[in-house]
Design an enzyme around this catalytic site. Structure first.
Site, PDB file in Angstrom:
ATOM      1  CB  CYS A 112      46.883  31.898  38.198  1.00 42.59           C
ATOM      2  SG  CYS A 112      46.300  32.564  40.017  1.00 42.59           S
ATOM      3  CG  HIS A 253      44.042  31.918  35.180  1.00 44.32           C
ATOM      4  ND1 HIS A 253      43.968  30.580  35.957  1.00 44.32           N
ATOM      5  CD2 HIS A 253      43.746  33.103  36.589  1.00 44.32           C
ATOM      6  CE1 HIS A 253      44.331  30.467  37.389  1.00 44.32           C
ATOM      7  NE2 HIS A 253      43.846  32.275  37.819  1.00 44.32           N
ATOM      8  CG  ASN A 283      41.808  31.191  40.386  1.00 47.30           C
ATOM      9  OD1 ASN A 283      42.529  30.473  40.452  1.00 47.30           O
ATOM     10  ND2 ASN A 283      41.963  32.368  40.543  1.00 47.30           N
TER      11      ASN A 283
HETATM   12  N1  ACO Z   1      28.975  36.714  48.130  1.00 52.30           N
HETATM   13  C1  ACO Z   1      28.317  37.667  48.601  1.00 52.30           C
HETATM   14  N2  ACO Z   1      29.104  39.537  48.215  1.00 52.30           N
HETATM   15  C2  ACO Z   1      29.815  39.389  48.422  1.00 52.30           C
HETATM   16  C3  ACO Z   1      31.354  38.363  48.323  1.00 52.30           C
HETATM   17  C4  ACO Z   1      30.862  37.073  48.545  1.00 52.30           C
HETATM   18  N3  ACO Z   1      30.904  35.644  48.130  1.00 52.30           N
HETATM   19  N4  ACO Z   1      32.369  38.674  48.219  1.00 52.30           N
HETATM   20  C5  ACO Z   1      32.204  39.997  48.334  1.00 52.30           C
HETATM   21  N5  ACO Z   1      31.140  40.406  48.202  1.00 52.30           N
HETATM   22  C6  ACO Z   1      30.963  41.653  48.314  1.00 52.30           C
HETATM   23  C7  ACO Z   1      31.572  42.716  49.162  1.00 52.30           C
HETATM   24  O1  ACO Z   1      31.471  42.534  49.610  1.00 52.30           O
HETATM   25  C8  ACO Z   1      30.861  44.004  48.532  1.00 52.30           C
HETATM   26  O2  ACO Z   1      30.160  44.717  49.027  1.00 52.30           O
HETATM   27  P1  ACO Z   1      29.712  46.274  48.670  1.00 52.30           P
HETATM   28  O3  ACO Z   1      29.493  46.711  47.510  1.00 52.30           O
HETATM   29  O4  ACO Z   1      28.809  46.257  50.036  1.00 52.30           O
HETATM   30  O5  ACO Z   1      31.149  46.353  50.049  1.00 52.30           O
HETATM   31  C9  ACO Z   1      30.538  43.563  46.636  1.00 52.30           C
HETATM   32  O6  ACO Z   1      30.116  42.151  47.094  1.00 52.30           O
HETATM   33  C10 ACO Z   1      31.113  43.550  45.496  1.00 52.30           C
HETATM   34  O7  ACO Z   1      32.379  43.462  45.886  1.00 52.30           O
HETATM   35  P2  ACO Z   1      33.892  43.553  45.258  1.00 52.30           P
HETATM   36  O8  ACO Z   1      35.081  43.035  45.148  1.00 52.30           O
HETATM   37  O9  ACO Z   1      33.389  45.298  44.086  1.00 52.30           O
HETATM   38  O10 ACO Z   1      33.177  42.372  44.127  1.00 52.30           O
HETATM   39  P3  ACO Z   1      33.871  41.846  42.076  1.00 52.30           P
HETATM   40  O11 ACO Z   1      33.108  41.818  41.228  1.00 52.30           O
HETATM   41  O12 ACO Z   1      35.376  42.279  41.827  1.00 52.30           O
HETATM   42  O13 ACO Z   1      34.180  40.566  42.540  1.00 52.30           O
HETATM   43  C11 ACO Z   1      35.701  38.797  42.548  1.00 52.30           C
HETATM   44  C12 ACO Z   1      34.689  40.121  43.439  1.00 52.30           C
HETATM   45  C13 ACO Z   1      35.160  37.882  41.813  1.00 52.30           C
HETATM   46  C14 ACO Z   1      36.885  38.260  43.616  1.00 52.30           C
HETATM   47  C15 ACO Z   1      36.747  39.646  40.989  1.00 52.30           C
HETATM   48  O14 ACO Z   1      37.051  40.886  41.923  1.00 52.30           O
HETATM   49  C16 ACO Z   1      37.301  38.429  41.025  1.00 52.30           C
HETATM   50  O15 ACO Z   1      37.133  37.254  40.011  1.00 52.30           O
HETATM   51  N6  ACO Z   1      38.813  38.904  41.341  1.00 52.30           N
HETATM   52  C17 ACO Z   1      39.818  38.581  40.396  1.00 52.30           C
HETATM   53  C18 ACO Z   1      40.614  37.641  40.434  1.00 52.30           C
HETATM   54  C19 ACO Z   1      41.227  37.333  40.233  1.00 52.30           C
HETATM   55  O16 ACO Z   1      41.719  37.605  38.246  1.00 52.30           O
HETATM   56  N7  ACO Z   1      42.940  36.265  40.027  1.00 52.30           N
HETATM   57  C20 ACO Z   1      43.211  36.419  38.278  1.00 52.30           C
HETATM   58  C21 ACO Z   1      44.798  35.696  39.097  1.00 52.30           C
HETATM   59  S1  ACO Z   1      44.844  35.430  41.128  1.00 52.30           S
HETATM   60  C22 ACO Z   1      44.680  34.083  41.643  1.00 52.30           C
HETATM   61  O17 ACO Z   1      44.316  33.072  40.237  1.00 52.30           O
HETATM   62  C23 ACO Z   1      44.798  33.342  42.594  1.00 52.30           C
END
Ligand code: ACO
Length: 327
Positions: A112, A253, A283
């Site tokens: 990214c 980003h 994204n």
């Molecule tokens: N719908 C419903 N529930 C979901 C989903 C979904 N689509 N995805 C995950 N969950 C659930 C998980 O299973 C978990 O459930 P559990 O607690 O029962 O295990 C719960 O939601 C929380 O999951 P987390 O992974 O902790 O959720 P988080 O709040 O961290 O959000 C996300 C996930 C959106 C992927 C976040 O971590 C994120 O944005 N990460 C960064 C990505 C990033 O910065 N990328 C930048 C560079 S990479 C690139 O751009 C290619």
């Protein structure tokens, strides 16, 4: 001599995939996606449209805005993790499609952070006299490397392309004022497309195990993204000798609205000084910054003489920033 962006362009495919569409595909909800990521919908290229086609459309718009032609370009750089092929490079395909001269054309992979890395290369080439005009394009079709059964990743990504024509700045007060880039390969496994390269060549097994799709430890990536984007933003300001209060625009980003909110707060910037497109496009990896930049330039938000800070974090891990005074 400084370099500056002389024209921007972007293109996103017409097909829209909404959160409600995703509700029918995996166990998720519009509410979860909106509140956890800020995404409402994203764009999807059709199966017969490769990355080079999106790149071509964005590049043509950037050339038009710059009042230059493909023939004027001295180098073509394409940032992508979803090239048309492993080789030849998408940059070479683009060079041919644009009818450019037979100039240096290559792809590079910085996740990214690709557009930031690309601007830094273009800036260095222009300062060194290797090139006068450089076309920097970031293009991604992440929906083609998405595991559509993995709800933790498939709701996040979209397709699109953004481009910039980089050339000499009109004076020393305008153009790129600072650049900063970093990488840390020790954490590469947290965001990876495991198969299809020399470490794990394609086989029946790799296909069955879905190893040709993006795998991400979202939570871990999130923590690093927040920290490193803040570091890159602060470094960018320091290197340019610009005070936080003199920053006009942040173009970050677009990975997660919570990361963007955090960064804006750390920079003391109200959200109406931050360019946000994640609601519309999700994204789009390397393309997210040039798409957002192009929209803000075209709708008149970003104006001459304003300071613009672009900050990214991505696979590798890679991160960096470019700070400009718009000319
Ligand atoms: N719908 C419903 N529930 C979901 C989903 C979904 N689509 N995805 C995950 N969950 C659930 C998980 O299973 C978990 O459930 P559990 O607690 O029962 O295990 C719960 O939601 C929380 O999951 P987390 O992974 O902790 O959720 P988080 O709040 O961290 O959000 C996300 C996930 C959106 C992927 C976040 O971590 C994120 O944005 N990460 C960064 C990505 C990033 O910065 N990328 C930048 C560079 S990479 C690139 O751009 C290619």
């Amino acid at each position: 001599m400084r370099s500056a962006i002389l024209g921007t362009g972007s293109y996103v495919p017409e097909k829209v995939l909404t959160n409600f569409d995703l509700e029918k595909m995996v166990d998720t909800s519009d509410e979860w996606i909106r509140t956890r990521t800020g995404i409402v919908e994203r764009r999807m290229a059709d199966k017969d449209t490769p990355s080079s086609e999106l790149a071509l459309r964005a590049a043509k718009k950037a050339l038009q805005m710059s009042n230059l032609t493909a023939q004027d370009m001295d180098a073509i750089l394409v940032a992508t993790v979803t090239p048309d092929h492993m080789f030849p490079s998408t940059a070479c395909l683009l060079q041919h499609k644009l009818g450019a001269r037979k100039v240096m054309s290559y792809d590079f992979s910085a996740g990214c952070t690709g557009f930031i890395y690309g601007l830094i290369q273009a800036d260095a080439m222009i300062r060194a006299g290797v090139a006068k005009y450089v076309l920097v394009v970031a293009v991604e079709e992440l929906t083609k490397i998405t595991n559509w059964t993995d709800r933790s990743t498939c709701v996040l990504f979209g397709d699109g392309a953004g481009a910039a024509v980089v050339g000499p700045a009109k004076d020393d007060e305008h153009g790129i004022l600072s650049t900063y880039a970093a990488a840390d390969g020790s954490l590469g496994d947290l965001l990876i497309l495991p198969a299809g390269g020399s470490a794990m060549p394609a086989s029946e097994e790799t296909v069955k195990k879905n190893l040709h799709t993006l795998h991400m430890a979202g939570n871990e990536v999130f923590k690093h993204a927040v920290r490193q984007m803040e570091e890159a933003a602060i470094k960018g300001l320091e290197l340019a000798g610009i005070d936080m209060k003199d920053l006009d625009w942040l173009v970050p980003h677009q990975a997660n609205i919570r990361i963007i909110d955090f960064l804006a707060r750390r920079l003391n910037l109200p959200m109406d000084r931050v360019v946000v497109t994640i609601d519309k496009y999700g994204n789009t990896s390397a393309s997210s910054i040039p798409i957002a930049l192009d929209e803000a330039v075209r709708d008149g938000r970003i104006k001459s003489d304003q300071t613009v800070l672009m900050v990214a974090f991505g696979a590798g891990f890679t991160w960096g920033s470019v700070l400009m005074r718009w000319q």
